[in-house]
Scaffold this motif. Structure first.
Motif, PDB file in Angstrom:
ATOM      1  N   GLY A  99      23.279  51.146  32.798  1.00 24.85           N
ATOM      2  CA  GLY A  99      22.759  50.372  31.511  1.00 24.85           C
ATOM      3  C   GLY A  99      23.061  48.975  32.761  1.00 24.85           C
ATOM      4  O   GLY A  99      21.799  47.983  31.848  1.00 24.85           O
ATOM      5  N   ILE A 100      23.855  48.079  32.869  1.00 17.15           N
ATOM      6  CA  ILE A 100      23.237  47.214  33.680  1.00 17.15           C
ATOM      7  C   ILE A 100      22.356  46.659  34.772  1.00 17.15           C
ATOM      8  O   ILE A 100      21.384  46.240  34.632  1.00 17.15           O
ATOM      9  N   THR A 101      22.254  47.839  35.292  1.00 19.42           N
ATOM     10  CA  THR A 101      21.417  48.177  36.015  1.00 19.42           C
ATOM     11  C   THR A 101      19.867  48.955  35.493  1.00 19.42           C
ATOM     12  O   THR A 101      18.510  49.046  36.471  1.00 19.42           O
ATOM     13  N   LYS A 102      19.667  49.224  34.296  1.00 18.44           N
ATOM     14  CA  LYS A 102      18.507  50.058  33.743  1.00 18.44           C
ATOM     15  C   LYS A 102      18.648  51.316  34.556  1.00 18.44           C
ATOM     16  O   LYS A 102      17.026  51.411  34.772  1.00 18.44           O
ATOM     17  N   VAL A 103      19.212  52.132  35.355  1.00 18.95           N
ATOM     18  CA  VAL A 103      18.629  52.812  36.100  1.00 18.95           C
ATOM     19  C   VAL A 103      19.021  54.134  35.340  1.00 18.95           C
ATOM     20  O   VAL A 103      20.469  55.014  34.210  1.00 18.95           O
ATOM     21  N   LYS A 104      18.342  55.491  36.064  1.00 19.82           N
ATOM     22  CA  LYS A 104      18.586  56.937  34.517  1.00 19.82           C
ATOM     23  C   LYS A 104      19.836  57.713  35.303  1.00 19.82           C
ATOM     24  O   LYS A 104      20.108  57.638  36.720  1.00 19.82           O
ATOM     25  N   ILE A 105      20.847  58.530  34.704  1.00 20.79           N
ATOM     26  CA  ILE A 105      21.528  58.807  34.746  1.00 20.79           C
ATOM     27  C   ILE A 105      21.159  60.116  36.175  1.00 20.79           C
ATOM     28  O   ILE A 105      22.011  60.129  37.041  1.00 20.79           O
ATOM     29  N   GLU A 106      19.866  60.266  35.542  1.00 13.27           N
ATOM     30  CA  GLU A 106      19.648  62.027  36.523  1.00 13.27           C
ATOM     31  C   GLU A 106      19.292  61.165  38.287  1.00 13.27           C
ATOM     32  O   GLU A 106      19.208  61.887  38.655  1.00 13.27           O
ATOM     33  N   ASN A 107      18.631  60.069  37.435  1.00  9.08           N
ATOM     34  CA  ASN A 107      18.567  59.534  39.400  1.00  9.08           C
ATOM     35  C   ASN A 107      20.001  58.917  40.319  1.00  9.08           C
ATOM     36  O   ASN A 107      19.409  58.533  41.353  1.00  9.08           O
ATOM     37  N   LEU A 108      21.008  58.594  39.458  1.00  5.19           N
ATOM     38  CA  LEU A 108      22.459  58.451  40.251  1.00  5.19           C
ATOM     39  C   LEU A 108      21.988  59.706  41.001  1.00  5.19           C
ATOM     40  O   LEU A 108      23.576  59.437  42.032  1.00  5.19           O
ATOM     41  N   ALA A 109      22.904  60.628  40.521  1.00  3.88           N
ATOM     42  CA  ALA A 109      22.720  62.031  40.495  1.00  3.88           C
ATOM     43  C   ALA A 109      23.496  62.579  42.265  1.00  3.88           C
ATOM     44  O   ALA A 109      24.230  62.019  43.690  1.00  3.88           O
ATOM     45  N   LYS A 110      21.778  62.480  43.014  1.00  2.17           N
ATOM     46  CA  LYS A 110      22.164  62.552  44.321  1.00  2.17           C
ATOM     47  C   LYS A 110      22.905  61.250  45.482  1.00  2.17           C
ATOM     48  O   LYS A 110      23.611  61.847  46.529  1.00  2.17           O
TER      49      LYS A 110
END
Length: 432
Positions: A388-399
């Motif tokens: 939420g702080i960095t406004k990154v999507k969860i699916e983009n974090l997975a890898k």
């Protein structure tokens, strides 16, 4: 109704309530009452026992430490301490490529040890350092992953409330020994974040920010905050005061620091107290409701049935411990740390002890499982706060996050099968 059907009914009703959005404490309470009714108890009997158990469940001096540590964490989260700890961390990692990511991880270790909260660490550190990382062209997925992977170390490195809750449930387990047992696993968790942060930094050629120009001033600024760890932990382990008294000292110390730093006033203090009251109310009601579930499980014989079932599958100690970890990992994906400790300690601790595992080691293994759960969907609190702080999507974090998770799974196996990793410090300090 058979014990197996009773256990199935309890957990099925509980997860149905969770799925439809009922708060977890209410889900625990309602599923426990429903199971008690299905077991043949009358409403009058259930009502009387449930109220009695809910009251006695939080009638503990040790549990008073929980709201006090929450208050101390909230004061520090608003007290300008995060920025000073980041500067202090840069003294050690400022000349390493990707230094801001490493400072984030080290800062989480320090701040987690002060606040005892993974979410507070992820929020304070991530919110403070990410704007600078953004200016230096850090990928937000990598910055977020390092923050996520290091923040849960605060649940293991004392002072923190999770070992206190576990000690209360397990009964007769030294809080001081639990605190010392968490140091090495918690530090390893933070170092994993630094290692993979460094690998990503080399791959993406992130800049070296350099050490602060006035190291003496940086140390003096951070020293009062770091001294709190020594005072509180030293006092608890040395037997000078209890964990609850140590929590009270944490509140007073962090409040004095915030006043000296001129980062708190009456308006912000009022907001902090309201936030603490709200959070403490949720946690204590959760503990209270969980004692009803523990009573229902004990009354219906569910822990013993689960124990017999697992032990009946195999005589191999390592397979049983592996199964326990798999179950706890799955639990951690759906449940916060406090209810998980309250519900699953009575179920798995007797199994662990029957296999020769010390209650302190099991407690740290349980907490480590839940730490991993804070990094994973669908309920991972640190995952969602940091993203939420960095406004990154969860699916983009997975890898990006996967190597951190796999490394922590390896550490989980190591602390499960090599007791000395956890027991070394409690033993040499004479706490066992």
């Amino acid at each position: 109704m058979s014990i197996g059907m009773t256990a199935l009914a309890l957990f099925l009703i509980f997860f149905i309530f969770l799925f439809i959005g009922v708060p977890i404490s209410v889900s625990i309470l309602l599923s426990s009452i429903a199971t008690a009714i299905l077991s043949g108890l009358t409403w009058n009997h259930i009502q009387f026992i449930a109220m009695q158990k809910m009251n006695s469940g939080i009638e503990s001096f040790s549990l008073l430490a929980v709201p006090l540590f929450i208050l101390a964490g909230n004061i520090m989260n608003n007290g300008g301490i995060a920025r000073r700890l980041i500067k202090f961390s840069e003294l050690f990692v400022g000349n390493i490529r990707g230094s801001l990511a490493h400072a984030n991880a080290l800062g989480n270790i320090f701040f987690g040890a002060l606040s005892g909260s993974a979410v507070a660490a992820a929020s304070a550190m991530g919110g403070t350092i990410y704007p600078v990382q953004k200016e230096q062209s850090y990928d937000k997925e990598i910055a977020t992953a390092v923050n996520i992977a290091s923040a849960p170390a605060g649940l293991l490195i004392p002072p923190t409330s999770a070992p206190i809750v576990y000690s209360t449930v397990a009964g007769g387990v030294s809080i001081s020994a639990m605190f010392m047992g968490g140091y090495i696993p918690g530090t390893i968790m933070g170092l994993i974040a630094i290692y993979f942060g460094y690998r990503y930094a080399r791959e993406h050629n992130y800049p070296v920010s350099g050490r602060p120009k006035k190291p003496g001033k940086v140390i003096l600024d951070a020293l009062p905050s770091l001294l709190m760890i020594l005072i509180v932990i030293g006092g608890i382990v040395g037997g000078i005061f209890t964990a609850t008294e140590g929590a009270g000292i944490s509140v007073l110390y962090s409040l004095i620091l915030s006043i000296l730093y001129k980062s708190i006033n009456l308006k912000t203090l009022r907001q902090i107290l309201l936030k603490t009251a709200e959070t403490s109310g949720v946690v204590l009601f959760l503990i209270s409701a969980s004692t009803v579930m523990s009573w229902v499980m004990a009354y219906t014989g569910i822990p013993q049935a689960i124990s017999d079932g697992i032990l009946g599958l195999t005589n191999n100690k390592y397979v049983i411990l592996l199964l326990m970890n798999i179950i706890l990992l799955l639990v951690g994906m759906f449940m916060d740390i406090t209810p998980a400790i309250l519900i699953f300690t009575p179920i798995f601790l007797p199994i662990a002890e029957s296999l020769g595992m010390n209650a302190i080691q099991f407690g740290i293994v349980l907490i480590y499982n839940m730490c991993i759960g804070t990094m994973t969907p669908p309920v991972g609190s640190v995952l969602f706060v940091a993203s939420g702080i960095t406004k990154v999507k969860i699916e983009n974090l997975a890898k990006v996050l996967l190597p951190f998770l796999l490394a922590n799974l390896v550490v989980l196996l190591l602390i499960t099968f090599i007791p000395k990793i956890i027991m070394f410090l409690p033993e040499i300090m004479g706490l066992i």
